[in-house]
Write a protein that holds these residues in place. Structure first.
Motif, PDB file in Angstrom:
ATOM      1  N   ILE A   1      40.271  31.800  35.202  1.00  0.00           N
ATOM      2  CA  ILE A   1      40.640  32.361  36.499  1.00  0.00           C
ATOM      3  C   ILE A   1      39.712  33.531  36.791  1.00  0.00           C
ATOM      4  CG2 ILE A   1      42.472  33.410  37.878  1.00  0.00           C
ATOM      5  CD1 ILE A   1      44.480  32.203  35.851  1.00  0.00           C
TER       6      ILE A   1
ATOM      7  N   THR B   1      39.282  29.371  40.324  1.00  0.00           N
ATOM      8  CA  THR B   1      39.811  28.815  39.080  1.00  0.00           C
ATOM      9  C   THR B   1      39.016  27.566  38.706  1.00  0.00           C
ATOM     10  OG1 THR B   1      42.043  29.608  39.573  1.00  0.00           O
ATOM     11  CG2 THR B   1      41.849  27.872  37.927  1.00  0.00           C
TER      12      THR B   1
ATOM     13  N   THR C   1      45.716  28.895  40.978  1.00  0.00           N
ATOM     14  CA  THR C   1      45.033  29.812  41.887  1.00  0.00           C
ATOM     15  C   THR C   1      46.022  30.545  42.781  1.00  0.00           C
ATOM     16  OG1 THR C   1      43.026  28.464  41.892  1.00  0.00           O
ATOM     17  CG2 THR C   1      43.317  29.990  43.725  1.00  0.00           C
TER      18      THR C   1
END
Length: 328
Positions: free
Chosen positions: A209, A193, A154
């Protein structure tokens, strides 16, 4: 590719210059009348194309229609975004991408929507995703690195999105640990994510993502209350960013920053953008609420908070479900 797709790709690669009907017909191997029909068909679908006698055709800068044909010409990636699917509306691009999850879905497959009816944020929050306003995209990755690096995905994605936005609007972008992008103290982007783990949680099979960026002005849509904390690129930078170009730049940067996770070199960019460092913050860790000064980001992309006692807490995104600047 059909005539319309080839025409769009050609116009996207023209750097905003007109291309004559004759040149387009020659390049596409069709008649000038077929070019004209393809232009009219694209205009009917919502693409903004200028037509000038003796000059030809040009894709306008204000075009706001999402298309893989307008994204692909700007990609510099090997895998990210090389398989793109675009939907007018989905509940959540993350959910749609996870439904695709199988062994034959290529690494870098990207799902994009013009609107989400149930956009997702962290810890069950919603992400408001009105039609035509934002870039709502999710990319499936199959990491080659081990499970220990998964929490940094992330953070790397946040660097990628921030770099892409800055490149196209020219205004500075900050990262609010761990997954939000800010301009002028207001949120313009959220990242979520979601990972799929292997047997006994020992391996990371894949991750999705999700990136949602508010691109065009949304003051009237968000309303007075939400507009106090949430904004868009256009509202803050005064620039109308092309969503197709922005998507391509996000994917270009995403491939680059994901490749910097194992050696942790992406952390330099993350730290220089990080928004909380230097501020007094509050954080919820389970049922416990702590307060202290955010003093930096450690080598695992955790937020370091120094408590009034002097003790330092390293907060992971998995345990700190809410972290914000403390009220004065």
């Amino acid at each position: 590719m059909n005539v319309k797709s080839e025409l769009l790709a050609t116009l996207a690669n023209s750097d905003g210059k007109y291309i004559s009907g004759a040149a387009l017909a020659d390049k596409l191997g069709v008649s000038r009348n077929a070019v004209w029909k393809a232009v009219k068909s694209l205009e009917a679908e919502g693409f903004s194309i200028s037509s000038v006698t003796s000059k030809g055709y040009k894709l306008n800068e204000d075009n706001n229609r999402l298309s893989a044909d307008l994204i692909t010409p700007f990609l510099r990636t090997k895998e990210m975004g090389r398989n793109i699917q675009i939907f007018e509306e989905v509940e959540s691009t993350n959910n749609t991408t996870k439904e695709l999850d199988s062994d034959d879905v290529p690494n870098g497959t990207t799902i994009i929507a013009n609107r989400q009816t149930a956009g997702k944020g962290r810890i069950g929050r919603s992400f408001v995703s009105p039609s035509g306003v934002g870039l709502y995209m999710s990319t499936l990755i199959r990491p080659e690195f081990s499970l220990e690096y998964a929490p940094m995905i992330t953070a790397a994605a946040a660097c990628a999105a921030a770099e892409a936005v800055e490149k196209l609007c020219g205004s500075p972008v900050n990262i609010k640990w761990v997954n939000d992008l800010y301009m002028n103290g207001k949120k313009i982007c959220g990242i979520l994510t979601e990972a799929s783990f292997g047997l006994e949680m020992r391996t990371l099979d894949c991750a999705v993502i999700g990136i949602g960026i508010n691109v065009r002005s949304a003051k009237e849509i968000f309303g007075e209350e939400l507009s106090k904390t949430v904004t868009s690129i256009q509202d803050e930078a005064g620039v109308i960013v092309n969503r197709n170009r922005l998507c391509a730049e996000v994917l270009n940067s995403l491939e680059y920053y994901l490749g910097k996770i194992v050696d942790r070199s992406f952390l330099h960019d993350y730290r220089r953008r990080e928004y909380l460092t230097g501020h007094l913050v509050t954080a919820n860790i389970g049922r416990e609420k702590i307060s202290g000064e955010a003093i930096g980001i450690d080598d695992n992309a955790n937020l370091i908070v120094r408590l009034p006692s002097g003790e330092k807490k390293h907060l992971s995104s998995g345990e700190a479900n809410l972290c914000r600047i403390a009220d004065n």
